[in-house]
Design a protein around this motif. Sequence first.
Motif, PDB file in Angstrom:
ATOM      1  N   TRP A 180       0.836  -1.207   0.000  1.00 33.30           N
ATOM      2  CA  TRP A 180       0.000   0.000   0.000  1.00 33.30           C
ATOM      3  C   TRP A 180       0.867   1.252   0.000  1.00 33.30           C
ATOM      4  O   TRP A 180       0.611   2.197  -0.730  1.00 33.30           O
ATOM      5  CB  TRP A 180      -0.919  -0.004   1.222  1.00 33.30           C
ATOM      6  N   GLY A 181       1.928   1.230   0.805  1.00 28.72           N
ATOM      7  CA  GLY A 181       2.834   2.370   0.870  1.00 28.72           C
ATOM      8  C   GLY A 181       3.480   2.674  -0.469  1.00 28.72           C
ATOM      9  O   GLY A 181       3.708   3.832  -0.819  1.00 28.72           O
ATOM     10  N   MET A 182       3.748   1.625  -1.240  1.00 19.51           N
ATOM     11  CA  MET A 182       4.378   1.814  -2.546  1.00 19.51           C
ATOM     12  C   MET A 182       3.466   2.541  -3.522  1.00 19.51           C
ATOM     13  O   MET A 182       3.936   3.153  -4.478  1.00 19.51           O
ATOM     14  CB  MET A 182       4.785   0.454  -3.120  1.00 19.51           C
ATOM     15  N   THR A 183       2.169   2.493  -3.289  1.00 17.95           N
ATOM     16  CA  THR A 183       1.242   3.196  -4.177  1.00 17.95           C
ATOM     17  C   THR A 183       1.266   4.705  -3.928  1.00 17.95           C
ATOM     18  O   THR A 183       0.734   5.469  -4.738  1.00 17.95           O
ATOM     19  CB  THR A 183      -0.199   2.691  -3.980  1.00 17.95           C
ATOM     20  N   LEU A 184       1.887   5.131  -2.825  1.00 16.41           N
ATOM     21  CA  LEU A 184       1.884   6.546  -2.453  1.00 16.41           C
ATOM     22  C   LEU A 184       3.064   7.313  -3.034  1.00 16.41           C
ATOM     23  O   LEU A 184       3.025   8.538  -3.123  1.00 16.41           O
ATOM     24  CB  LEU A 184       1.904   6.692  -0.925  1.00 16.41           C
ATOM     25  N   VAL A 185       4.126   6.600  -3.405  1.00 19.06           N
ATOM     26  CA  VAL A 185       5.326   7.284  -3.875  1.00 19.06           C
ATOM     27  C   VAL A 185       5.310   7.402  -5.393  1.00 19.06           C
ATOM     28  O   VAL A 185       4.558   6.713  -6.084  1.00 19.06           O
ATOM     29  CB  VAL A 185       6.602   6.539  -3.410  1.00 19.06           C
ATOM     30  N   SER A 186       6.152   8.261  -5.904  1.00 19.86           N
ATOM     31  CA  SER A 186       6.229   8.471  -7.349  1.00 19.86           C
ATOM     32  C   SER A 186       6.842   7.250  -8.026  1.00 19.86           C
ATOM     33  O   SER A 186       7.509   6.433  -7.391  1.00 19.86           O
ATOM     34  CB  SER A 186       7.087   9.701  -7.648  1.00 19.86           C
ATOM     35  N   ASP A 187       6.620   7.143  -9.330  1.00 17.57           N
ATOM     36  CA  ASP A 187       7.195   6.027 -10.083  1.00 17.57           C
ATOM     37  C   ASP A 187       8.716   6.059 -10.011  1.00 17.57           C
ATOM     38  O   ASP A 187       9.366   5.007  -9.987  1.00 17.57           O
ATOM     39  CB  ASP A 187       6.739   6.095 -11.543  1.00 17.57           C
ATOM     40  N   LYS A 188       9.290   7.257  -9.955  1.00 12.61           N
ATOM     41  CA  LYS A 188      10.744   7.390  -9.876  1.00 12.61           C
ATOM     42  C   LYS A 188      11.283   6.719  -8.614  1.00 12.61           C
ATOM     43  O   LYS A 188      12.237   5.945  -8.675  1.00 12.61           O
ATOM     44  CB  LYS A 188      11.131   8.868  -9.882  1.00 12.61           C
ATOM     45  N   ILE A 189      10.658   7.009  -7.469  1.00  9.35           N
ATOM     46  CA  ILE A 189      11.099   6.410  -6.209  1.00  9.35           C
ATOM     47  C   ILE A 189      10.774   4.924  -6.177  1.00  9.35           C
ATOM     48  O   ILE A 189      11.564   4.109  -5.695  1.00  9.35           O
ATOM     49  CB  ILE A 189      10.440   7.123  -5.016  1.00  9.35           C
ATOM     50  N   LYS A 190       9.616   4.573  -6.730  1.00 12.16           N
ATOM     51  CA  LYS A 190       9.191   3.176  -6.720  1.00 12.16           C
ATOM     52  C   LYS A 190      10.220   2.281  -7.406  1.00 12.16           C
ATOM     53  O   LYS A 190      10.506   1.166  -6.952  1.00 12.16           O
ATOM     54  CB  LYS A 190       7.829   3.069  -7.430  1.00 12.16           C
ATOM     55  N   LYS A 191      10.806   2.771  -8.476  1.00  6.46           N
ATOM     56  CA  LYS A 191      11.804   1.986  -9.209  1.00  6.46           C
ATOM     57  C   LYS A 191      13.106   1.826  -8.429  1.00  6.46           C
ATOM     58  O   LYS A 191      13.926   0.965  -8.750  1.00  6.46           O
ATOM     59  CB  LYS A 191      12.089   2.649 -10.559  1.00  6.46           C
ATOM     60  N   ARG A 192      13.300   2.663  -7.425  1.00  7.43           N
ATOM     61  CA  ARG A 192      14.544   2.629  -6.656  1.00  7.43           C
ATOM     62  C   ARG A 192      14.431   1.782  -5.391  1.00  7.43           C
ATOM     63  O   ARG A 192      15.390   1.656  -4.644  1.00  7.43           O
ATOM     64  CB  ARG A 192      14.947   4.063  -6.285  1.00  7.43           C
ATOM     65  N   VAL A 193      13.262   1.215  -5.151  1.00  8.88           N
ATOM     66  CA  VAL A 193      13.037   0.405  -3.952  1.00  8.88           C
ATOM     67  C   VAL A 193      13.239  -1.074  -4.262  1.00  8.88           C
ATOM     68  O   VAL A 193      12.656  -1.605  -5.218  1.00  8.88           O
ATOM     69  CB  VAL A 193      11.617   0.619  -3.390  1.00  8.88           C
ATOM     70  N   LYS A 194      14.070  -1.727  -3.473  1.00  9.10           N
ATOM     71  CA  LYS A 194      14.305  -3.156  -3.610  1.00  9.10           C
ATOM     72  C   LYS A 194      14.004  -3.841  -2.280  1.00  9.10           C
ATOM     73  O   LYS A 194      14.447  -3.374  -1.230  1.00  9.10           O
ATOM     74  CB  LYS A 194      15.757  -3.439  -4.008  1.00  9.10           C
ATOM     75  N   ILE A 195      13.268  -4.938  -2.340  1.00 11.34           N
ATOM     76  CA  ILE A 195      12.879  -5.656  -1.123  1.00 11.34           C
ATOM     77  C   ILE A 195      13.479  -7.059  -1.151  1.00 11.34           C
ATOM     78  O   ILE A 195      13.400  -7.764  -2.168  1.00 11.34           O
ATOM     79  CB  ILE A 195      11.345  -5.734  -1.006  1.00 11.34           C
ATOM     80  N   TYR A 196      14.067  -7.461  -0.016  1.00 12.56           N
ATOM     81  CA  TYR A 196      14.728  -8.765   0.093  1.00 12.56           C
ATOM     82  C   TYR A 196      14.138  -9.545   1.271  1.00 12.56           C
ATOM     83  O   TYR A 196      13.725  -8.954   2.272  1.00 12.56           O
ATOM     84  CB  TYR A 196      16.237  -8.593   0.309  1.00 12.56           C
ATOM     85  N   THR A 197      14.119 -10.853   1.127  1.00 11.76           N
ATOM     86  CA  THR A 197      13.557 -11.685   2.195  1.00 11.76           C
ATOM     87  C   THR A 197      14.518 -11.853   3.362  1.00 11.76           C
ATOM     88  O   THR A 197      14.109 -12.167   4.474  1.00 11.76           O
ATOM     89  CB  THR A 197      13.188 -13.084   1.657  1.00 11.76           C
ATOM     90  N   SER A 198      15.808 -11.630   3.114  1.00  9.60           N
ATOM     91  CA  SER A 198      16.799 -11.828   4.180  1.00  9.60           C
ATOM     92  C   SER A 198      18.024 -10.961   3.929  1.00  9.60           C
ATOM     93  O   SER A 198      18.224 -10.427   2.833  1.00  9.60           O
ATOM     94  CB  SER A 198      17.222 -13.292   4.251  1.00  9.60           C
TER      95      SER A 198
END
Length: 289
Positions: A180-198
């Motif tokens: 949900w939080g990712m829907t609030l940021v711009s596409d530019k920032i969204k592309k810079r976010v990386k999520i890892y399981t560990s």
Amino acid sequence: MRNWIEKNPKIINCRTDDSFLLRFLRFKKFSVPMAQEALERYILLRQTIQQAFHNLDMKIPKMEYLIDNGYLFAVPGRDKLGRRWIVARPGVFDPYKFLNEDMCRVHGIVYETLMEDEENQVRGFVHYADGAGVSFPYLTLFTPKEAVRIVKNGERTLPMRHKEVHAVNVPASLKYVLDWGMTLVSDKIKKRVKIYTSIEEAAKTVDVSMLPKEYGGTVPMSEMIASFKEELKASRQQLLDNDLMEVRLELFSEQAKEGAVSALKKGNTTCSPYKNDILSGSFRKLEVD
């Protein structure tokens, strides 16, 4: 910028040193009208959420506790692109012991300290967040509406360049909140976010040499925190002096005030974008720092 500040009836007091003004010019790629608008919004934000942006004193016991325990700190040195890395460990924040304004204030202390450095203004920041220990009670700190305002002001009002965001150990139970939080940021920032399981998965692609030993680097976290505390001490008085900046709230449009719904439970307001009537030349297309 200085002439505009001097003639601007909305501004009572504002810093006019090079470093302060350049942070807004750089933030807006040297578009003078946009930098002016950003500066006004910034002071309005500081003034209307004083619990979070005033008295940014690292010596307040709660702030010192969070800093000492590594809730949020910048690691020493810079990466190959000259950027500073900020490590966030939200699991250190006890939602039963601290208030949401405590969370905002410690972020203010860290970010304002880092923004005093012009090299940081130019190069930007890499964020590394460890979600270990974060649980459902954290969701009670802010309402969804407050969270929206915080995220949007974090991207649009604070003059910081967020170059990369790496998140590890994100609890599966809170994955939907992150989505949900990712829907609030711009596409530019969204592309810079990386999520890892560990941490181990992140280490395959993240430059671990910039991280504490606990995350694959070589320098213990305690040493990094101690080093960063010295940076905080050096900027402490400037951060306190920033409280002297002030605008005339009665001269701001209702749109500016109403668009900024409370970002704290005490009912104070953040600010939203509004059109500035005092304009001067724009140099947005210039390829400069």
